[in-house]
Design a protein around this motif. Structure first.
Motif, PDB file in Angstrom:
ATOM      1  N   GLU A  53      -2.016  13.277  18.911  1.00  0.00           N
ATOM      2  CA  GLU A  53      -1.590  13.917  20.148  1.00  0.00           C
ATOM      3  C   GLU A  53      -0.134  14.384  20.059  1.00  0.00           C
ATOM      4  O   GLU A  53       0.205  15.500  20.489  1.00  0.00           O
ATOM      5  CB  GLU A  53      -1.762  12.968  21.331  1.00  0.00           C
ATOM      6  N   THR A  88     -11.440  11.697  22.950  1.00  0.00           N
ATOM      7  CA  THR A  88     -10.059  12.185  22.993  1.00  0.00           C
ATOM      8  C   THR A  88      -9.649  12.768  21.651  1.00  0.00           C
ATOM      9  O   THR A  88      -9.060  13.860  21.574  1.00  0.00           O
ATOM     10  CB  THR A  88      -9.100  11.048  23.375  1.00  0.00           C
ATOM     11  N   HIS A  91     -11.346  16.141  20.955  1.00  0.00           N
ATOM     12  CA  HIS A  91     -10.733  17.250  21.678  1.00  0.00           C
ATOM     13  C   HIS A  91      -9.418  17.672  21.018  1.00  0.00           C
ATOM     14  O   HIS A  91      -9.160  18.877  20.836  1.00  0.00           O
ATOM     15  CB  HIS A  91     -10.489  16.864  23.136  1.00  0.00           C
ATOM     16  N   ARG A 127      -6.899  18.850  28.229  1.00  0.00           N
ATOM     17  CA  ARG A 127      -6.338  17.495  28.322  1.00  0.00           C
ATOM     18  C   ARG A 127      -5.381  17.358  29.493  1.00  0.00           C
ATOM     19  O   ARG A 127      -5.302  16.307  30.125  1.00  0.00           O
ATOM     20  CB  ARG A 127      -5.565  17.156  27.044  1.00  0.00           C
TER      21      ARG A 127
END
Length: 467
Positions: free
Chosen positions: A45, A131, A134, A209
């Motif tokens: 991330e 998560t 994505h 997100r």
């Protein structure tokens, strides 16, 4: 001294040279981890966020992604005192040009960062799998977008040759500091773009997100893919992707609120935009600074395009009169990017374009002309509610769609690509440059491969017209 390919050397040192006023340095807090340093979903991330930050730079979506192709075409004229990217407006860019170098090296830096994310080998807990998927999808989609932008700038358009066999840009999907890549064909680059974006769609959620259009969703990737297919003249897939997006719940901003499209972030019409916060923006080096009176004000809307709007069209609001402009430079400035400090998000793709993409695809396919007319009406009558329904068919309908694209997408960096796609000359009838006619297919309609690259990579082939 051992020579390294400049793309890879810059990746190794982590520095990107940018525009003539300044340089962009990837600071430690924004630096994107290499693949060995990506060990968990949180690292992924952080790295994906770093790429969004990187592509927001002035060399890319913060300014030049839109400005360079626009000043090369016919919707923008130079102001009298213009002294930034004038070579592009004059079509005399060179192999030593700083902006071409910044685009080339900066986009390949982003590409390598995305490769590190895609190629990282991490163990993902079951609870974090969605998560991670994505985020991985975002990385694939952003890599596809980077290659799409690279091949537009540094190669002739897809249908320049019948099979797109002309030279594109090098495809680099893994890190190798000894690699001196050749250029792939345009067909091969587009194949990779489609592969990356379709992979992204398979991994991602329909919602972003962040819950807004500042990061990608699978729907946003379909919108980008609609544009890719349109440029390839793959009309069926362009229509299908646009239809999926149109049915996804976005809505056009109303006629009365049209101007808010540019001053407000994450509108109902915005599908993907680059975030420009007060702490993470380009300031006076933003695209706004190139247009507005309180900035550099280097570029103005040409009378060529302003004269095409009906006086009652809501889109006339993006032109602001300036009493100090005289003669050929009078009377308007572009106000589509109103915040001189660059706080307004850069709109990469929005719903109005989806209607126009689908209209063009339907008109080209020829089996749903009513649908094409209705799509065109959606955009035209949003701007001008009194406009009559479209009745044109055949080539007249395609001409009207292209006309509407010019009105709706002005100053969003698309005019040059539309002229190239339809193999049209650049004709500046209200011209403040030293050159007012540039023929279709001219060598100067694309950028040269930077000399810094050709000097150190014996396998790279320069574009025609430059030594």
């Amino acid at each position: 001294m051992k020579k390294y390919n400049k793309i890879l050397l810059l990746i190794m040192v982590g520095v990107i040279l940018s525009c003539s006023e300044s340089f962009l340095e990837v600071s430690p807090q924004n630096a994107v981890s290499d693949s060995d340093a990506i060990t968990n979903v949180e690292d992924v991330e952080t790295s994906v966020t770093g790429v969004y930050d990187e592509i927001s730079g002035a060399y890319y979506y913060g300014r030049y992604m839109f400005l360079i192709p626009d000043v090369m075409a016919d919707d923008v004229k130079q102001n009298e005192q213009a002294n930034r990217i004038v070579d592009y407006a004059e079509h005399i860019q060179s192999v030593s040009d700083a902006q071409a170098n910044a685009l080339w090296t900066g986009m390949y830096f982003a590409n390598n960062a995305l490769n590190n994310i895609i190629n990282a080998d991490i163990t993902v807990p079951d609870a974090s799998q969605d998560t991670y998927n994505h985020l991985l999808g975002e990385a694939y989609a952003l890599r596809g977008l980077v290659y799409f932008d690279l091949v537009k700038f540094f190669a002739q358009h897809y249908t320049y040759t019948d099979d797109a066999s002309h030279l594109g840009v090098p495809l680099i999907l893994t890190f190798d500091p000894t690699y001196e890549p050749e250029r792939n064909t345009v067909a091969e680059v587009y194949e990779q773009i489609i592969s990356d974006m379709t992979t992204a769609i398979s991994l991602m959620s329909d919602t972003s997100r962040t819950g807004n259009s500042s990061t990608l969703s699978s729907t946003a990737v379909k919108a980008l893919l609609s544009r890719v297919y349109l440029y390839m003249e793959d009309w069926e897939n362009a229509e299908a992707m646009a239809t999926d997006v149109i049915n996804a719940g976005y809505s056009l901003v109303t006629n009365e609120n049209y101007l808010t499209l540019w001053s407000q972030d994450n509108s109902s019409e915005s599908i993907f935009e680059i975030s420009m916060t007060e702490t993470d923006n380009q300031g006076g080096n933003s695209i706004a600074g190139m247009y507005v009176e309180d900035g550099y004000g280097d570029y103005l809307p040409s009378n060529d395009v302003v004269s095409l709007y009906d006086a009652d069209d809501a889109r006339m609001q993006v032109f602001k009169e300036d009493a100090f402009l005289q003669g050929d430079y009078a009377p308007y400035r572009v106000d589509k990017y109103p915040n001189v400090l660059g706080y307004d998000n850069t709109k990469v793709i929005r719903l109005a374009e989806m209607y126009l993409n689908r209209a063009e695809a339907r008109a080209q396919i020829g089996t749903n002309i009513t649908g094409a007319q209705d799509d065109l009406d959606m955009v035209r009558q949003r701007g001008l509610p009194t406009a009559p329904d479209v009745t044109a068919t055949g080539t007249d309908l395609i001409d009207e769609i292209l006309f509407e694209r010019r009105l709706e997408l002005a100053f969003e960096g698309q005019r040059l690509w539309d002229l190239m796609r339809y193999k049209q000359d650049i004709v500046r009838t209200q011209c403040t440059a030293s050159i007012c006619y540039i023929p279709y297919g001219d060598n100067t309609n694309i950028l040269p491969i930077p000399q810094d690259e050709t000097d150190v990579n014996p396998n790279i082939t320069q574009n025609p017209g430059w030594n």
